[in-house]
Every structure is written in structure tokens, then in C-alpha cells.
Design a protein around this motif. Structure first.
Motif, PDB file in Angstrom:
ATOM      1  N   ASN A  51      34.334  33.241  43.439  1.00 41.82           N
ATOM      2  CA  ASN A  51      33.912  32.418  42.304  1.00 41.82           C
ATOM      3  C   ASN A  51      34.265  30.948  42.490  1.00 41.82           C
ATOM      4  O   ASN A  51      34.243  30.180  41.544  1.00 41.82           O
ATOM      5  N   ARG A 118      54.848  37.291  36.848  1.00 47.09           N
ATOM      6  CA  ARG A 118      55.771  37.738  35.797  1.00 47.09           C
ATOM      7  C   ARG A 118      56.221  39.168  36.122  1.00 47.09           C
ATOM      8  O   ARG A 118      55.461  39.959  36.664  1.00 47.09           O
ATOM      9  N   GLY A 155      44.628  42.823  33.456  1.00 47.06           N
ATOM     10  CA  GLY A 155      43.850  41.582  33.632  1.00 47.06           C
ATOM     11  C   GLY A 155      43.141  41.562  34.977  1.00 47.06           C
ATOM     12  O   GLY A 155      43.105  42.557  35.699  1.00 47.06           O
ATOM     13  N   ASN A 156      42.578  40.403  35.305  1.00 44.68           N
ATOM     14  CA  ASN A 156      41.855  40.269  36.580  1.00 44.68           C
ATOM     15  C   ASN A 156      42.754  40.548  37.767  1.00 44.68           C
ATOM     16  O   ASN A 156      42.328  41.150  38.749  1.00 44.68           O
ATOM     17  N   ALA A 158      45.365  42.566  37.986  1.00 43.99           N
ATOM     18  CA  ALA A 158      45.614  44.010  38.121  1.00 43.99           C
ATOM     19  C   ALA A 158      44.393  44.708  38.716  1.00 43.99           C
ATOM     20  O   ALA A 158      44.524  45.538  39.620  1.00 43.99           O
ATOM     21  N   GLU A 160      41.956  43.374  40.504  1.00 42.70           N
ATOM     22  CA  GLU A 160      41.765  42.943  41.901  1.00 42.70           C
ATOM     23  C   GLU A 160      42.748  43.646  42.830  1.00 42.70           C
ATOM     24  O   GLU A 160      42.395  44.090  43.913  1.00 42.70           O
ATOM     25  N   HIS A 176      47.844  50.765  31.980  1.00 40.31           N
ATOM     26  CA  HIS A 176      47.670  49.624  31.081  1.00 40.31           C
ATOM     27  C   HIS A 176      48.201  49.965  29.687  1.00 40.31           C
ATOM     28  O   HIS A 176      48.052  51.090  29.222  1.00 40.31           O
ATOM     29  N   ARG A 177      48.764  48.959  29.039  1.00 42.77           N
ATOM     30  CA  ARG A 177      49.414  49.224  27.744  1.00 42.77           C
ATOM     31  C   ARG A 177      48.445  49.388  26.579  1.00 42.77           C
ATOM     32  O   ARG A 177      48.829  49.800  25.502  1.00 42.77           O
ATOM     33  N   ALA A 241      51.384  43.532  37.918  1.00 36.92           N
ATOM     34  CA  ALA A 241      50.363  42.472  37.853  1.00 36.92           C
ATOM     35  C   ALA A 241      50.109  42.136  36.390  1.00 36.92           C
ATOM     36  O   ALA A 241      49.029  42.359  35.850  1.00 36.92           O
ATOM     37  N   ILE A 242      51.159  41.607  35.741  1.00 38.07           N
ATOM     38  CA  ILE A 242      51.095  41.413  34.285  1.00 38.07           C
ATOM     39  C   ILE A 242      51.059  39.937  33.891  1.00 38.07           C
ATOM     40  O   ILE A 242      51.460  39.584  32.794  1.00 38.07           O
ATOM     41  N   ILE A 287      45.026  29.001  29.642  1.00 37.37           N
ATOM     42  CA  ILE A 287      43.764  29.579  29.170  1.00 37.37           C
ATOM     43  C   ILE A 287      42.834  29.924  30.330  1.00 37.37           C
ATOM     44  O   ILE A 287      42.432  31.074  30.492  1.00 37.37           O
ATOM     45  N   TYR A 288      42.526  28.956  31.165  1.00 34.90           N
ATOM     46  CA  TYR A 288      41.506  29.186  32.212  1.00 34.90           C
ATOM     47  C   TYR A 288      42.124  29.691  33.504  1.00 34.90           C
ATOM     48  O   TYR A 288      41.651  30.661  34.079  1.00 34.90           O
TER      49      TYR A 288
HETATM   50  P1  NDP Z   1      46.451  38.003  32.450  1.00 31.33           P
HETATM   51  O1  NDP Z   1      47.373  37.264  31.547  1.00 31.33           O
HETATM   52  O2  NDP Z   1      44.996  37.765  32.377  1.00 31.33           O
HETATM   53  O3  NDP Z   1      46.666  39.577  32.249  1.00 31.33           O
HETATM   54  C1  NDP Z   1      47.941  40.123  32.191  1.00 31.33           C
HETATM   55  C2  NDP Z   1      47.794  41.608  31.920  1.00 31.33           C
HETATM   56  O4  NDP Z   1      49.071  42.196  31.939  1.00 31.33           O
HETATM   57  C3  NDP Z   1      47.169  41.902  30.554  1.00 31.33           C
HETATM   58  O5  NDP Z   1      46.293  42.979  30.656  1.00 31.33           O
HETATM   59  C4  NDP Z   1      48.381  42.218  29.697  1.00 31.33           C
HETATM   60  O6  NDP Z   1      48.116  43.173  28.712  1.00 31.33           O
HETATM   61  C5  NDP Z   1      49.337  42.839  30.696  1.00 31.33           C
HETATM   62  N1  NDP Z   1      50.725  42.578  30.338  1.00 31.33           N
HETATM   63  C6  NDP Z   1      51.329  41.384  30.077  1.00 31.33           C
HETATM   64  N2  NDP Z   1      52.643  41.549  29.822  1.00 31.33           N
HETATM   65  C7  NDP Z   1      52.872  42.881  29.896  1.00 31.33           C
HETATM   66  C8  NDP Z   1      54.029  43.674  29.743  1.00 31.33           C
HETATM   67  N3  NDP Z   1      55.217  43.143  29.443  1.00 31.33           N
HETATM   68  N4  NDP Z   1      53.910  45.003  29.893  1.00 31.33           N
HETATM   69  C9  NDP Z   1      52.718  45.570  30.205  1.00 31.33           C
HETATM   70  N5  NDP Z   1      51.588  44.871  30.380  1.00 31.33           N
HETATM   71  C10 NDP Z   1      51.663  43.541  30.231  1.00 31.33           C
HETATM   72  O7  NDP Z   1      47.042  37.741  33.915  1.00 31.33           O
HETATM   73  P2  NDP Z   1      46.360  37.866  35.339  1.00 31.33           P
HETATM   74  O8  NDP Z   1      47.444  37.605  36.300  1.00 31.33           O
HETATM   75  O9  NDP Z   1      45.578  39.102  35.473  1.00 31.33           O
HETATM   76  O10 NDP Z   1      45.354  36.658  35.387  1.00 31.33           O
HETATM   77  C11 NDP Z   1      45.824  35.326  35.176  1.00 31.33           C
HETATM   78  C12 NDP Z   1      44.627  34.383  35.176  1.00 31.33           C
HETATM   79  O11 NDP Z   1      44.092  34.302  36.485  1.00 31.33           O
HETATM   80  C13 NDP Z   1      43.500  34.854  34.268  1.00 31.33           C
HETATM   81  O12 NDP Z   1      42.908  33.746  33.668  1.00 31.33           O
HETATM   82  C14 NDP Z   1      42.557  35.519  35.211  1.00 31.33           C
HETATM   83  O13 NDP Z   1      41.222  35.491  34.748  1.00 31.33           O
HETATM   84  C15 NDP Z   1      42.736  34.668  36.456  1.00 31.33           C
HETATM   85  N6  NDP Z   1      42.414  35.442  37.662  1.00 31.33           N
HETATM   86  C16 NDP Z   1      41.165  35.318  38.160  1.00 31.33           C
HETATM   87  C17 NDP Z   1      40.785  36.008  39.272  1.00 31.33           C
HETATM   88  C18 NDP Z   1      39.406  35.843  39.764  1.00 31.33           C
HETATM   89  O14 NDP Z   1      38.594  35.276  39.035  1.00 31.33           O
HETATM   90  N7  NDP Z   1      39.070  36.282  40.950  1.00 31.33           N
HETATM   91  C19 NDP Z   1      41.717  36.897  39.981  1.00 31.33           C
HETATM   92  C20 NDP Z   1      43.008  36.997  39.356  1.00 31.33           C
HETATM   93  C21 NDP Z   1      43.320  36.276  38.237  1.00 31.33           C
HETATM   94  P3  NDP Z   1      47.181  42.855  27.448  1.00 31.33           P
HETATM   95  O15 NDP Z   1      45.778  42.873  27.974  1.00 31.33           O
HETATM   96  O16 NDP Z   1      47.495  43.965  26.526  1.00 31.33           O
HETATM   97  O17 NDP Z   1      47.627  41.515  26.950  1.00 31.33           O
END
Ligand code: NDP
Length: 313
Positions: A51, A118, A155-156, A158, A160, A176-177, A241-242, A287-288
Motif C-alpha cells: 500500500n 506493546r 488489528g492489521n 495481527a 499480517e 482476539h478479545r 500483536a496488540i 490514528i493513521y
Molecule cells: P491496532 O491498534 O490497530 O490493533 C491492536 C489490536 O490489538 C486490536 O485488535 C486490539 O483489540 C488488540 N489489543 C490491544 N490491546 C490489547 C490487550 N491488552 N489485550 C488484548 N488485545 C489487545 O494495532 P496494529 O499494530 O495492528 O496496527 C497499528 C497501525 O498500523 C494501524 O493503523 C494499522 O492499520 C497499521 N498497520 C497497517 C498495515 C498495513 O497497512 N499493511 C500493517 C500493520 C499495521 P480491539 O480491536 O478490541 O481494540
């Protein structure tokens, strides 16, 4: 020990830092970019990137960052392999000290220190870190070739990581929670179609379990948030991957942050509360958080620093 003096000090070498460096160097500002703990930033621990505009076929994250850094260097950036250990932003010129012992003196600073993975924060997570528990599938996935692994998150990242691991491992269980994923639809579709991946919904990890000495992960104990039922999912590897935390501890008490410790910038700019200090990329964006948006704000930071220098010559 050396002292490096520059009109613009860029801290961090991910896509925000590199882009700031390219623009600043082309404006003849002789920028210094300090690479930091994870040179190249988060894209160096990802695999395929499809992307980032400009590439019809998927490219590799580490390759993209290598190109960005070379581009920054070609146009005149001085790249230093160091990690800033302390910084004084109370007066100009700003001063910083590297872990190498070198000093940095700068008229402006672009903070592009990004964010780091994290962790859940469980005691057992620490115990099994590097002994089955990891936050980077592309770094450690190979150790679990033909084995069973779990990925935590929705999220993305996890999704990926799960897709990446599905090509190496025997089975991948995404835990996933909640009961829906936050990841983009295209990734979800791929995930659900992959035969050796399954998803466990509405579940949180309570404990990483395994043998003590030497530490060896054998499973994760999870709890269903709806029923309260506890089960152990057997696995050799667990990938957390949270999400991410911004790398801002260096600026505590100097740069204004939000409750999650992301740096605050004036709307529509990269200007922090300290004049002449700009923040770009994930360190100021919860955000992004995309490579392309980080690059965009890196460009903004360099242009704003240039303007600032013109007015404060
Ligand atoms: P995100 O913040 O998007 O997702 C984190 C995930 O972890 C969520 O599903 C969240 O659950 C879960 N989570 C958070 N804390 C906990 C916890 N304590 N216990 C259990 N589950 C938890 O993080 P990512 O690292 O996935 O992505 C970060 C950014 O990078 C995003 O904007 C993403 O779009 C971007 N990204 C883009 C990619 C691409 O376009 N190729 C690839 C990777 C990342 P819940 O959903 O319930 O909040």
C-alpha cells in the motif's frame, strides 16, 4: 567524542525521519539524522508492503527503508548511527547527547522516534520472551517452522503476522478479545480463507504457560470474556500483536503529550509546544500510523523547519 552542529537534527530514521531528511537536505539545510535503536523503523520488521504508492508489485519493507535512507544520504543528509540519550529543548540552540557520548547542537529538531510494540504486561510474558513469546513474526517466525503458534490481537498487524506465519508454521491460532477484527477487510478475507489458520473470539490471555528451566513455552491459558471459561491452547510460539506505544520518554516534561503519551502538535502542522521542535510520523499519530502518512508528516516537518530557520536566522 565529537560535537555535531546542524540547522536541523532529525531523531529517528523510519519513513518520517527519512522523508524529513530528504526534504531538508534538498533545501541545503545539511541535516543530521540520528538513526536510533531500530534503524529504518517499523517497516524493517514487516514483510510485504503493497500500500505504499509507486510500486505496482508488493515490495519488502526492509528494502523500502534501505532505499529511503540511501535517498536521504544521496541528497546530502549526514546519517549517524547513534541513539539520543538525553535532550535539552529549553533553549535554542537545542542540545542533545548520544549514547555514543557525542554531542549534538541544533537550531531545529524533528522528532521522528516512532512507536514500539506493546506487550500485555503479564509476568509470564516476560519469563517466556525470546523463549516462545515474541512481538515480531518476521523476526522470529522462522524458529517455529512446522510448529503450532498463536497470534494475539485483532488489528492489521495481527492479521499480517498470522498470514505470514501460516506459510511457515503447521497451524496458526489468532486469539482476539472481541468478536470482530479491527483489521482491513482485504486482510480478513485472506485470513479466513487460509486453511491452517483458525480464530478464537472473545478471549483474553491470562497466562503464558510452559517449562521453567530452561524456559520453554508450551501453551497459553485463555479466558472467554463471555462465558468465563478457561482453556489452555497448546503452542510452541506466541506472537503478541496488540498495537504500539509512542517512543516519547526522552521528551517527558518538555514536549506536551496526550494521555497515551503521543506528542501533541498544532492542528494541521507538525509544530510542538516548543518553537523550532517538530514531530512527525507515528510519534504524533495514533490514528493513521501508515508509512505514507509518516512520510507526509516528515515532509511537513522539514518544510516547517525550513520556514522557521528563515525567520529566525
Ligand atoms: P491496532 O491498534 O490497530 O490493533 C491492536 C489490536 O490489538 C486490536 O485488535 C486490539 O483489540 C488488540 N489489543 C490491544 N490491546 C490489547 C490487550 N491488552 N489485550 C488484548 N488485545 C489487545 O494495532 P496494529 O499494530 O495492528 O496496527 C497499528 C497501525 O498500523 C494501524 O493503523 C494499522 O492499520 C497499521 N498497520 C497497517 C498495515 C498495513 O497497512 N499493511 C500493517 C500493520 C499495521 P480491539 O480491536 O478490541 O481494540
Amino acid at each position: 567524542m565529537a560535537t555535531h552542529t546542524t540547522p536541523i537534527l532529525i531523531i529517528g530514521s523510519g519513513s518520517a525521519g527519512c522523508t524529513a531528511a530528504i526534504y531538508a537536505a534538498r533545501a541545503n539545510l545539511k541535516p543530521i539524522m540520528v538513526r536510533g535503536m531500530q534503524p529504518g523503523g517499523q517497516l524493517t520488521i514487516t514483510t510485504e508492503v503493497e500500500n505504499y504508492p509507486g510500486f505496482a508489485e508488493a515490495i519488502q519493507g526492509p528494502w523500502l527503508m534501505e532505499q529511503m535512507e540511501k535517498q536521504a544520504e544521496h541528497v546530502g543528509t549526514v546519517i549517524i548511527h547513534d541513539h539520543i540519550a538525553s535532550i535539552d529543548l529549553s533553549k535554542r540552540p537545542f542540545t542533545a547527547k548520544g549514547e555514543s557520548g557525542d554531542d549534538y547542537v541544533a537550531e531545529t529538531v524533528v522528532i521522528a522516534t516512532g512507536a514500539s510494540a506493546r506487550w500485555l504486561g503479564l509476568e509470564s510474558e516476560k519469563k517466556f520472551q525470546n523463549f516462545g513469546v515474541s512481538a515480531c513474526a518476521t523476526c522470529d517466525g522462522f524458529f517455529f517452522k512446522k510448529k503450532d503458534v498463536v497470534v494475539l490481537g485483532g488489528g492489521n498487524s495481527a492479521v499480517e503476522e498470522a498470514l505470514f506465519l501460516s506459510k511457515i508454521c503447521n497451524s496458526v491460532t489468532l486469539i482476539h478479545r472481541r468478536d470482530t477484527l479491527r483489521a482491513e477487510k482485504i486482510g480478513q478475507d485472506r485470513l479466513f480463507k487460509t486453511p491452517n489458520v483458525k480464530v478464537i473470539w472473545d478471549s483474553v490471555v491470562e497466562e503464558f504457560v510452559g517449562e521453567d528451566s530452561p524456559p520453554n513455552l508450551t501453551g497459553v491459558k485463555i479466558k472467554n470474556t463471555k462465558t468465563g471459561a478457561e482453556t489452555i491452547v497448546p503452542c510452541h510460539g506466541a506472537f503478541v500483536a496488540i498495537g504500539h506505544n509512542p517512543n516519547t520518554s526522552l521528551f517527558e516534561g518538555q514536549i506536551t503529550m496526550d494521555a497515551d503519551k503521543y506528542l501533541l502538535v498544532k492542528a494541521g502542522t507538525t509544530q510542538t509546544n516548543v518553537e523550532g521542535v517538530f514531530a512527525a510520523g507515528d510519534v504524533q499519530d495514533k490514528i493513521y500510523r501508515q508509512a505514507i502518512t509518516a512520510a507526509g508528516t516528515g515532509c511537513m516537518a522539514a518544510l516547517e523547519a525550513q520556514k522557521f530557520l528563515e525567520h529566525h536566522a
